[in-house]
Design a protein around this motif. Structure first.
Motif, short mmCIF file in Angstrom:
data_model
loop_
_atom_site.label_atom_id
_atom_site.label_comp_id
_atom_site.label_asym_id
_atom_site.label_seq_id
_atom_site.Cartn_x
_atom_site.Cartn_y
_atom_site.Cartn_z
N THR A 1 -1.55 33.71 48.17
CA THR A 1 -2.10 33.07 46.99
C THR A 1 -1.92 33.63 45.72
O THR A 1 -1.11 34.48 45.58
N ASP B 1 -2.93 18.35 40.56
CA ASP B 1 -1.84 19.54 40.84
C ASP B 1 -1.17 19.79 39.51
O ASP B 1 -0.37 19.43 38.96
N THR C 1 1.06 22.10 39.12
CA THR C 1 2.23 22.24 39.29
C THR C 1 3.21 21.40 38.70
O THR C 1 4.34 21.41 38.65
N ASN D 1 -9.90 28.62 49.87
CA ASN D 1 -9.47 27.55 49.17
C ASN D 1 -10.83 26.82 48.20
O ASN D 1 -10.32 25.82 47.38
N ASN E 1 9.20 28.31 48.72
CA ASN E 1 8.87 28.35 50.10
C ASN E 1 9.88 28.88 50.87
O ASN E 1 10.31 28.46 52.22
N ASP F 1 -0.82 28.24 54.98
CA ASP F 1 -0.96 27.10 54.08
C ASP F 1 -0.13 27.19 52.95
O ASP F 1 0.08 28.09 52.47
N GLU F 2 0.71 25.82 52.85
CA GLU F 2 1.78 25.85 51.86
C GLU F 2 1.24 25.43 50.48
O GLU F 2 1.88 25.30 49.58
N THR F 3 -0.06 24.95 50.59
CA THR F 3 -0.75 24.25 49.34
C THR F 3 -1.41 25.12 48.23
O THR F 3 -1.70 24.50 47.40
N ASN F 4 -1.87 26.50 48.90
CA ASN F 4 -2.93 27.07 48.08
C ASN F 4 -2.17 28.23 47.26
O ASN F 4 -2.94 28.85 47.10
#
Length: 1005
Positions: free
Chosen positions: A200, A313, A315, A346, A407, A413-416
């Motif tokens: 993270t 989001d 990003t 999260n 990545n 967890d690739e979203t946090n």
């Protein structure tokens, strides 16, 4: 979603490893104060191990309480011994999955049971010295203290290509050894799983550690691991320069750093035992720095400054500025429990510990790296590249930090892996300044570029809106910017344009004869001044008395310095030569003529001796306080020269006080250098269009053989600026006189001179006397006015200079009288076709066969009452021509011309006539030529004066008839007034003229 690698990369990563491992396993007890020797048999290897193929790692699993008791060594078949571990671990227990190799990390970077690769006490790469590896290796464990015991379970030796060595780029095939974790758990209580990391970004790190400056934002960011397993990477024996696959020790030819392929090791919990299995996966190409053995994980964290939108989001938000972090290494630099708030889940909850807290086997800065769960890596302000704030105004934005944005690594967890932190900028647009590309005092025709500091926008005082402007004219220039609602204007920068003004001439004139000497004259001026350093010195020795607070002084007289008042930076330097033991006794001062003083050196140098060629200058780099005797260099004095005031001219003193006993010395010499402002001087450089003349003299002399353009360039000593101008010198054609329009003339008459080279003529002389005036009609003709001089004769000369002249081949005479031509016919004497009788010749009274008769020419004033001024009798020829000699003073004056004949009617000119030398007045061509048209038409366009006024009383009348009758009765003949026809006889023809002209009288104004 993981990044997809191209087929090329997959194929490259599929190259099989060449590592070979030889192991021992079993149970060997370790007793107090005893030594265990475990043999490891190696066979089938090449007979030589070296830096190409050799020993890479030695691994072990050892249980032992208080492991600092242990000394572990490895001995090769040749008997060479290297210490692996000694007194490491303190009172902690066990070495589990512990490997040593020159690509490892320091034991101090980890804790027991030291699972991973670590740098040994000795250098195991020294085994790779060309010896034969085949044979029995001895793994030796010594217990060197009482109370604690243990056992050896496994020991192994790994051989690879490009084995790692101290400071080398060598890599192996990855970490080796057994991985034990009896306490490891899986998410949700599962019995088997991949223990994946969850990387993270830390908001707290950014909030606590960021720094804004005008034009840049510096941040510190952290990458916590809140997952169930470590992120664990290692470099493999596959390297690239660009797209070229090369040996890992290669230096890339273009200077780029070599790229190592790396793998991520994923640990798996195996059901039914405490051993972890694993698999390795490709994780991209990373930069390797061979000089310090660091593998840099490229783009480990990206951080941007963004403006928020409604999209949750962050990003996706618009980017204002971007920074990129290239990691020095993945390493445990902090724990979640040790810095609460650094790690969040999260839901935003604080994480202080993870289920598999501190699980990991490799961390550090070598080819094997990792971050354990419950730990984080930190990239401080000094390590991160700043976010450039170009055209960014003050206001509220968000710092968005993304860990592993490409990545490359497998996570749970690739979203946090991102965080958005609000920040308010306050220093942007707060100031703007100007930097010049060079001196702002420029020469005419030169330029200087002015560049503004980074700002949101630009408005120059010239109206331009670019970051830079190029200036060619003098003036004060500013730039403004309006970042947000405020407008900021820079301090003005002054540009001066230095001009050099030139004058040029040639003497005696700009036109000379071929080969004549001519002086070129020039002068230059501008407003420049120049600064010239002037040094004043003395070599008179002065003794320094011991322990004397009064001290001694050495004087130097300064004079001639301008301006006379001391100001900043006028004093350039002071140079000193002084011999004295124990410099720390001395206080050395500089005293200005005004009496105020400063310390040059106040008791500096301690027990050192002398000041030898010591220079004190405000432009020096080091302070005198940092120097070492004998101070043979330049130093900033203890006091500032700029604090001295008063008149710079006068007596300056070097004052030296010895403030302690025992040591003595003397001032040998000293000097002072001062700026003196003096008027500028100029250097001159002449060149010519013909290319044959150059000179550095201000006013040179030259002798051109043809027309030439001379260029003078002057250079100022103050500004180094130049000015140029030109002067043309003509060399006309050769000078000559080919003819004169007449051989003589009276004063005031015009003489036409024909010749060549009549350009820039400055003198015309006639018979040695300057012409009254002259006019150059063309290069081949001059009209000169004859001067008023006594009669004389001589050549006519023209000149351009004293040495450039030409004279006529024939002489010209200056005379006191002139000839003026009269043309007239007498009615009675006229025969036909413009011819009269030659009466005087026929009567043998004149030898000229064209002699007709004499007439009188009178000149009467042109002003009433028109008095008679001059009278001359002349011969009238049969063609009607006659010439009268007049006074020179008559030239260019106007008179009535009057013709008188012994038996004709007196006739006046129709109007006053201007007298010129050899001029003509024609009474015969038209009746309008006579006053009142008082002439008789003779036919054929000729006119004559009336005949018949025998008695000359002004009228043709009966009296004239009676005189004719009297003459007839007397049979008169010959030259008699009664002969009106001019045939020498008084006869009837004479009567008819009188009868036809009766009552015609003289007409005059």
């Amino acid at each position: 979603m993981k990044s997809l690698y191209t087929l090329v990369i997959i194929l490259l990563l599929a190259i099989p490893s060449q590592a070979q491992t030889f192991s021992w396993s079993g149970f060997a007890p370790i007793m107090d104060n005893q030594t265990d020797t475990i043999p490891i048999v190696v066979s089938g290897l090449p007979t030589v191990i070296d830096t190409s193929f050799g020993l890479a790692h030695i691994c072990m699993n050892i249980t032992h309480t208080y492991k600092a008791d242990l000394l572990i060594q490895m001995v090769s078949p040749s008997g060479m011994s290297v210490t692996l571990i000694q007194s490491i671990g303190g009172s902690n227990d066990n070495f589990i999955g512990t490997c040593v190799g020159m690509d490892g990390t320091s034991f101090s970077n980890s804790t027991a049971p030291y699972s991973g690769i670590f740098v040994p006490v000795g250098d195991v790469s020294t085994f790779n010295n060309g010896q034969n590896p085949n044979g029995t290796w001895l793994f030796i464990v010594k217990d060197q203290a009482n109370a604690d015991t243990g056992s050896v379970h496994t020991a192994s030796i790994e051989f690879t290509y490009n084995p790692p060595r101290s400071g080398s780029t060598g890599v192996g095939s990855g970490p080796t050894g057994l991985y034990l974790c009896p306490t490891c758990v899986c998410p949700g209580g599962a019995t088997n799983c991949d223990l994946l990391p969850d990387m993270t970004s830390s908001a707290k790190e950014i909030i606590d550690h960021h720094n804004e400056t005008p034009g840049a934002l510096y941040i510190s960011n952290a990458t916590p691991n809140i997952g169930y397993g470590p992120i664990d990477i290692f470099g493999i024996d596959s390297c690239f320069c660009g797209t070229d696959h090369v040996p890992c020790g290669t230096v890339c030819p273009d200077g780029d750093e070599i790229k190592h392929m790396i793998k991520q090791r994923i640990y798996q919990k195996v059901p039914g035992n405490d051993t972890l299995s694993y698999y390795d996966r490709p994780a991209g190409a990373m930069t390797f720095h061979p000089d310090h053995g660091h593998l840099h994980v490229d783009h480990w964290a990206n951080y941007t400054l963004r403006t928020a939108t409604s999209n949750p989001d962050a990003t996706t938000w618009p980017i204002v500025g971007t920074g990129v972090k290239q990691s020095f290494c993945l390493i445990n630099l902090g724990t979640c429990s040790g810095n609460p708030g650094e790690c969040l889940d999260n839901n935003g909850n604080i994480v202080t510990t993870t289920p598999n807290n501190n699980l990991g086997f490799h961390t550090g800065c070598g080819l094997n790296q990792g971050i354990y769960p419950g730990n984080y890596d930190v990239y401080s302000l000094s390590l991160n590249d700043p976010i450039p704030l170009v055209n960014v105004c003050n206001g509220t934005y968000y710092i968005v930090s993304i860990t592993d944005p490409e990545n490359n690594f497998l996570e749970s967890d690739e979203t946090n892996n991102w965080v958005a932190v609000p920040i308010t900028l306050t220093q942007q647009g707060s100031s703007i300044s100007i930097t010049a590309s060079g001196p702002t005092s420029i020469c005419q025709g030169g330029s200087v570029t002015l560049t503004a500091s980074t700002a949101a926008n630009y408005l120059w005082s010239t109206g331009e809106t670019t970051p830079s402007i190029t200036v060619t004219t003098a003036g004060n220039y500013t730039v403004s910017t309006n970042c947000g609602s405020g407008v900021t204007t820079s301090q003005p920068i002054t540009v001066t344009v230095n001009t050099v003004n030139m004058t040029v001439s040639a003497t005696p004139s700009n036109s000379v004869c071929k080969g004549d000497a001519i002086q070129l004259n020039s002068s230059a001026s501008s407003t420049g001044t120049q600064i010239v350093p002037v040094t004043f010195s003395t070599n008179q020795p002065v003794f320094i008395p011991d322990n004397n607070t009064t001290g001694v002084t050495s004087p130097i007289a300064v004079s001639g310095i301008s301006p006379t008042t001391l100001s900043a930076n006028v004093l350039i330097s002071v140079n000193l030569n002084l011999t004295h033991t124990y410099d720390g006794d001395l206080a050395i001062s500089l005293v200005a003529p005004s009496g105020n003083s400063i310390f040059l050196s106040n008791r500096r140098g301690g027990s050192g001796d002398n000041f030898i060629n010591t220079t004190f200058s405000l432009s020096a780099i080091a302070n005198i306080s940092t120097g070492i005797a004998p101070f043979s260099n330049s130093y900033i004095p203890d006091g500032s020269f700029n604090s001295l005031t008063g008149n710079v001219n006068g007596t300056w003193l070097l004052k030296v006080q010895d403030l302690a006993s025992i040591d003595t010395g003397r001032v040998q010499s000293w000097s002072i250098t001062i700026k003196n402002v003096v008027p500028e001087t100029f250097t001159y450089n002449w060149t010519s269009s013909t290319g044959v003349f150059t000179s550095s003299i201000q006013n040179p002399i030259t002798s051109p053989s043809a027309g030439t353009t001379y260029t003078i360039t002057a250079t100022s000593s103050a500004t180094n600026c130049t000015g140029s101008t030109t002067v043309n010198v003509s060399v006309p054609d050769s000078l000559s006189i080919t003819s004169l329009s007449s051989a003589s003339g009276v004063a005031g008459s015009t003489l036409t001179i024909t010749g060549t080279g009549f350009t820039n003529i400055n003198s015309v002389t006639i018979a040695g006397i300057n012409a009254a005036s002259f006019l150059i009609i063309s290069p081949t003709q001059i009209q000169a006015v004859v001067p008023n001089a006594s009669p004389q004769s001589g050549v006519v000369c023209v000149s351009r200079s004293l040495s450039c002249s030409a004279c006529s081949a024939t002489s010209f005479s200056i005379v006191n009288s002139i000839n003026f031509n009269i043309h007239a016919f007498i009615q009675g004497f006229y025969k036909s076709s413009g011819t009269m009788r030659a009466l005087l010749y026929d009567l043998n009274l004149h030898a000229d066969p064209t002699a007709c008769d004499s007439i009188t020419i009178d000149l009467h004033s042109s002003n009433a009452p028109y008095p008679l001024l001059e009278s001359s009798k002349i011969l009238l020829h049969t063609n009607g021509s006659g010439a009268v000699s007049l006074k020179a003073d008559d030239v260019n004056n106007s008179f009535y011309l009057v013709i008188r004949h012994r038996n004709a009617l007196t006739t006046w000119s129709a109007s006053p006539v201007t007298i010129t030398s050899n001029g003509t007045y024609d009474f015969a061509i038209n009746s309008n030529q006579a006053f009142g048209q008082n002439t008789f038409s003779l036919g054929g366009g000729a006119y004559g004066i009336y005949s018949g006024d025998v008695d000359q009383n002004g009228t043709i009348d009966s009296a004239d008839h009676q005189l004719l009758e009297s003459g007839t009765s007397l049979f008169l003949s010959g030259y008699t007034p009664a002969d009106i026809t001019g045939d020498g006889q008084v006869e009837s023809a004479d009567y008819s003229l009188i009868e036809n002209n009766l009552q015609i009288s003289v007409l005059h104004p």
